[in-house]
Design a protein around this motif. Sequence first.
Motif, short mmCIF file in Angstrom:
data_model
loop_
_atom_site.label_atom_id
_atom_site.label_comp_id
_atom_site.label_asym_id
_atom_site.label_seq_id
_atom_site.Cartn_x
_atom_site.Cartn_y
_atom_site.Cartn_z
N ILE A 1 0.86 -1.18 0.00
CA ILE A 1 0.00 0.00 0.00
C ILE A 1 0.90 1.24 0.00
N VAL A 2 0.63 2.15 -0.92
CA VAL A 2 1.39 3.40 -1.03
C VAL A 2 0.48 4.55 -0.63
N ASP A 3 0.95 5.36 0.32
CA ASP A 3 0.21 6.55 0.73
C ASP A 3 0.56 7.71 -0.19
N ILE A 4 -0.47 8.43 -0.60
CA ILE A 4 -0.32 9.60 -1.46
C ILE A 4 -0.79 10.81 -0.66
N SER A 5 0.06 11.81 -0.54
CA SER A 5 -0.27 12.99 0.26
C SER A 5 -1.34 13.85 -0.43
N LYS A 6 -1.94 14.71 0.34
CA LYS A 6 -2.94 15.64 -0.20
C LYS A 6 -2.32 16.48 -1.33
N GLU A 7 -1.09 16.92 -1.17
CA GLU A 7 -0.43 17.73 -2.19
C GLU A 7 -0.20 16.91 -3.47
N GLU A 8 0.18 15.65 -3.31
CA GLU A 8 0.38 14.78 -4.47
C GLU A 8 -0.94 14.50 -5.19
N VAL A 9 -2.00 14.27 -4.42
CA VAL A 9 -3.33 14.08 -5.02
C VAL A 9 -3.75 15.35 -5.76
N SER B 1 -11.58 8.73 -14.15
CA SER B 1 -10.68 7.71 -14.69
C SER B 1 -9.27 8.27 -14.87
N ASN B 2 -9.17 9.51 -15.36
CA ASN B 2 -7.86 10.15 -15.50
C ASN B 2 -7.19 10.34 -14.15
N LEU B 3 -7.97 10.74 -13.14
CA LEU B 3 -7.41 10.92 -11.80
C LEU B 3 -6.91 9.58 -11.25
N ARG B 4 -7.70 8.54 -11.40
CA ARG B 4 -7.30 7.21 -10.92
C ARG B 4 -6.00 6.77 -11.60
N ALA B 5 -5.94 6.92 -12.92
CA ALA B 5 -4.73 6.52 -13.64
C ALA B 5 -3.53 7.34 -13.18
N ASN B 6 -3.70 8.65 -13.04
CA ASN B 6 -2.60 9.51 -12.60
C ASN B 6 -2.08 9.12 -11.23
N VAL C 1 2.36 -3.22 -14.42
CA VAL C 1 2.26 -3.13 -12.97
C VAL C 1 0.78 -2.96 -12.65
N GLY C 2 0.27 -3.89 -11.85
CA GLY C 2 -1.14 -3.87 -11.47
C GLY C 2 -1.36 -3.05 -10.21
N THR C 3 -2.38 -2.19 -10.24
CA THR C 3 -2.66 -1.30 -9.12
C THR C 3 -4.17 -1.15 -8.89
N LYS C 4 -4.51 -0.61 -7.72
CA LYS C 4 -5.89 -0.27 -7.41
C LYS C 4 -5.89 0.86 -6.38
N VAL C 5 -6.72 1.87 -6.61
CA VAL C 5 -6.94 2.91 -5.61
C VAL C 5 -7.81 2.28 -4.53
N VAL C 6 -7.29 2.19 -3.31
CA VAL C 6 -8.05 1.56 -2.23
C VAL C 6 -8.76 2.58 -1.36
N ASP C 7 -8.60 3.84 -1.68
CA ASP C 7 -9.29 4.92 -0.98
C ASP C 7 -10.00 5.78 -2.05
N PRO C 8 -11.12 5.27 -2.61
CA PRO C 8 -11.76 5.96 -3.73
C PRO C 8 -12.42 7.30 -3.38
N VAL D 1 -2.90 3.72 -2.73
CA VAL D 1 -2.86 2.85 -3.90
C VAL D 1 -2.24 1.52 -3.50
N GLU D 2 -2.91 0.44 -3.87
CA GLU D 2 -2.31 -0.87 -3.70
C GLU D 2 -1.57 -1.23 -4.97
N ILE D 3 -0.32 -1.64 -4.81
CA ILE D 3 0.48 -2.12 -5.94
C ILE D 3 0.57 -3.63 -5.79
N TYR D 4 -0.01 -4.35 -6.76
CA TYR D 4 -0.03 -5.81 -6.70
C TYR D 4 1.32 -6.42 -7.09
#
Length: 161
Positions: free
Chosen positions: A2-10, A48-53, A113-120, A126-129
């Motif tokens: 699980i990777v944490d993304i900061s508010k600034e990064e989001v 979808s663009n936000l999720r991909a980014n 690389v497989g991923t999923k946003v786990v905090d929609p 983001v989970e990196i599989y």
Amino acid sequence: MIVDISKEEVRICTMLAQERWLEKFQSQDRPNYAKGKQEGRLQHELLSNLRANVCEYAVAKTFNLVWNLPWYPNELHPRRKNLPDVGDNVEVRSIRTHNAIPVWRKDKGKWIVGTKVVDPEFYSQVEIYGRAKADDFMTQEYFDGSIDGWRIPVEEFGGIE
């Protein structure tokens, strides 16, 4: 992982998603996207663009790879469409409702690389599989005619060095 993304990064990922959406505003969808939108299977393009980014950024950040930003004018698409998402040979794919990562013919020879946003709600995790070589799964066993491609189950993704 699980990777944490900061508010600034989001915030940066969101701004880039909005810019990409505006750049492609009222452009013609490819038939498969148009059908998916019509059937309600696809997320709004802005989300979808936000999720991909966020997923691409999480992979680039975690593994210290270059992120080849997905924003550019439409007329540059023929020159940029073959650039990888991150690094020099990595496509980042995210899932939302499936438990398998899609790959297509254009992915031959690439790492996925497989991923999923786990905090929609906030896109802050983001989970990196892991990663998989696309070619290894381009077999009848994994073929999915509904996407004219293959789906790699998340359990098949291995670690990233």
